[in-house]
Design a protein around this motif. Structure first.
Motif, PDB file in Angstrom:
ATOM      1  N   GLU A 184     -42.133  18.722  25.473  1.00 21.59           N
ATOM      2  CA  GLU A 184     -41.659  18.159  24.210  1.00 21.59           C
ATOM      3  C   GLU A 184     -42.806  17.783  23.277  1.00 21.59           C
ATOM      4  N   SER A 185     -43.856  17.152  23.809  1.00 23.92           N
ATOM      5  CA  SER A 185     -44.959  16.715  22.937  1.00 23.92           C
ATOM      6  C   SER A 185     -45.894  17.852  22.548  1.00 23.92           C
ATOM      7  N   GLN A 186     -45.897  18.948  23.334  1.00 22.51           N
ATOM      8  CA  GLN A 186     -46.639  20.172  22.992  1.00 22.51           C
ATOM      9  C   GLN A 186     -48.134  19.918  22.713  1.00 22.51           C
ATOM     10  N   PRO A 187     -48.898  19.461  23.712  1.00 23.12           N
ATOM     11  CA  PRO A 187     -50.335  19.244  23.492  1.00 23.12           C
ATOM     12  C   PRO A 187     -51.102  20.519  23.176  1.00 23.12           C
ATOM     13  N   ASN A 216     -47.229  24.564  28.219  1.00 22.51           N
ATOM     14  CA  ASN A 216     -46.914  23.132  28.171  1.00 22.51           C
ATOM     15  C   ASN A 216     -45.898  22.745  29.243  1.00 22.51           C
ATOM     16  N   TYR A 231     -44.603  17.140  28.503  1.00 24.06           N
ATOM     17  CA  TYR A 231     -45.438  17.929  27.597  1.00 24.06           C
ATOM     18  C   TYR A 231     -44.681  19.084  26.969  1.00 24.06           C
ATOM     19  N   GLU A 268     -54.867  17.129  19.656  1.00 20.01           N
ATOM     20  CA  GLU A 268     -54.757  15.690  19.881  1.00 20.01           C
ATOM     21  C   GLU A 268     -54.663  15.425  21.374  1.00 20.01           C
ATOM     22  N   ARG A 321     -50.993  24.056  21.265  1.00 28.87           N
ATOM     23  CA  ARG A 321     -50.304  24.877  20.268  1.00 28.87           C
ATOM     24  C   ARG A 321     -50.812  26.314  20.402  1.00 28.87           C
ATOM     25  N   ASP A 373     -46.283  20.036  32.817  1.00 32.25           N
ATOM     26  CA  ASP A 373     -45.365  19.056  33.400  1.00 32.25           C
ATOM     27  C   ASP A 373     -45.214  19.270  34.901  1.00 32.25           C
ATOM     28  N   LEU A 412     -51.135  12.688  24.106  1.00 28.18           N
ATOM     29  CA  LEU A 412     -49.707  12.845  23.836  1.00 28.18           C
ATOM     30  C   LEU A 412     -48.914  12.587  25.117  1.00 28.18           C
ATOM     31  N   PRO A 413     -47.709  12.034  25.007  1.00 26.50           N
ATOM     32  CA  PRO A 413     -46.961  11.636  26.199  1.00 26.50           C
ATOM     33  C   PRO A 413     -46.268  12.804  26.884  1.00 26.50           C
ATOM     34  N   ALA A 414     -46.061  12.646  28.182  1.00 24.31           N
ATOM     35  CA  ALA A 414     -45.176  13.563  28.910  1.00 24.31           C
ATOM     36  C   ALA A 414     -43.732  13.168  28.596  1.00 24.31           C
TER      37      ALA A 414
END
Length: 374
Positions: A17-20, A354, A15, A8, A22, A358, A11-13
């Protein structure tokens, strides 16, 4: 094999936490006719990767990330004669079919055939080699170097001297060819000319080093993050100025007696483009290196463009011809003229990818290198 897969965009920073990306086990088909299997030993984390994560330019999803890297050839398919198992190679997203109009004019970065395939998440030959549990996964720019192995076509691989460290060589696939190529190929900077570089990350600092090699008189480095200034001066900047300095334009015009011959805009920022145009002398060129978001429009005063005979020049991947340019840049590194190793901010494993996005997003680093095998 292990790979970093993006499912996806946008996704917000932060990163972390949002883990773009995987980190997953994926399947990779072996090399077919005209293909090469590379064990990826290092892959650079580029600002373009950050732009893709943020969704500024859409990609076919899911996709294994990474578009610059270096590794060792492990297997070649039928018909591949230029490379053999054991060769050390730089991996770059640029390759051409050799037959379309841009390729015939030695502009493979504009290749019609291969660009169309890569935009669909395929290898340059139109095939896909990645999957997970029977579901297809796309290739990123025909490379997908955020993985332990990659299958690609020979045109994306440039053989290199095995004495060059692979974690340094990885940066040549994008950062070096883009930054140095914008100076050598697009601008063709001549001795005594004055240049400014907006954005002192991995690409921008390669522009600085190339400008020094070209004999530029003033090399002015401009960035919002002043922590990059010391390294920039060591690599060739004659002056560094904060992009936020309200007197930026006046300072540069006074220093260069009217403005620089070339402004290299690396970030794709609209504010930086405005400043780059303002500090470029009459008859000079603004060299546009950074990609903004798809569909973004940039404003300029058209009457001034005409009356002052300025040029806005786009350059993609340094307008490079990999087979011609990469061996030369690698030689510059070996000779000490382009100390690309000084751009390396550190290495990481998959588990830090990830988090390091950041750091890149905050402008705290220059070039971080993923080591897929730890």
């Amino acid at each position: 094999m292990t790979a970093a897969v993006m499912y996806e965009q946008g996704l917000p920073a932060p990163y972390v936490e949002s883990q773009p990306f995987r980190i997953e086990e994926v399947e990779l088909d072996g090399p077919g006719e005209g293909e090469v299997l590379v064990e990826v030993r290092a892959a650079g984390l580029c600002h373009s990767d950050l732009s893709q994560v943020a969704g500024q330019r859409k990609r076919k999803l899911p996709v294994v990330g990474g578009h610059e890297g270096a590794g060792i050839v492990r297997e070649v398919g039928r018909g591949v004669t230029r490379l053999k198992p054991g060769d050390h190679v730089v991996m770059t997203a640029v390759s051409g079919c050799g037959h379309c109009h841009p390729c015939v004019e030695s502009r493979p970065v504009l290749c019609d055939t291969f660009t169309a395939a890569r935009s669909q998440g395929l290898l340059s030959n139109g095939l896909r080699k990645l999957s997970r549990k029977g579901n297809p996964i796309h290739h990123y720019s025909g490379i997908s170097s955020f993985a332990q192995y990659a299958v690609t076509v020979p045109g994306t691989l440039i053989k290199m001297d095995p004495s060059i460290p692979l974690d340094v060589a990885a940066m040549f696939g994008c950062a070096v060819v883009t930054g140095a190529g914008s100076v050598f190929n697009a601008a063709k900077v001549r001795p005594g000319q004055n240049v400014a570089v907006f954005g002192l990350g991995g690409v921008g600092l390669n522009s600085v080093m190339a400008a020094r090699i070209s004999g530029a008189a003033e090399i002015i480095g401009i960035d919002i993050n002043e922590s990059k200034f010391e390294l920039a001066r060591e690599l060739g900047c004659t002056r560094t100025i904060s992009a936020l300095d309200p007197n930026l334009v006046e300072i540069v015009k006074d220093l260069t007696k009217g403005g620089v011959d070339f402004s290299f805009e690396i970030s794709g920022s609209k504010a930086a483009m405005t400043s780059a145009n303002a500090i470029t002398r009459k008859g000079g060129e603004v060299v546009c290196v950074g990609l903004g978001a798809t569909g973004d429009l940039y404003q300029y005063a058209h009457a001034a463009l005409v009356a002052e005979e300025k040029v806005f020049r786009g350059t993609f991947m340094g307008s490079c011809v990999p087979e011609r340019d990469l061996p030369r840049y690698l030689k510059y590194f070996q000779e000490g003229k382009m100390p690309v190793d000084r751009l390396k901010s550190g290495t990481m494993g998959f588990d830090q990818l990830n988090h390091n996005l950041d750091q890149l997003d905050r402008g705290e680093v220059v070039r971080q290198i993923l080591l897929p095998h730890g």
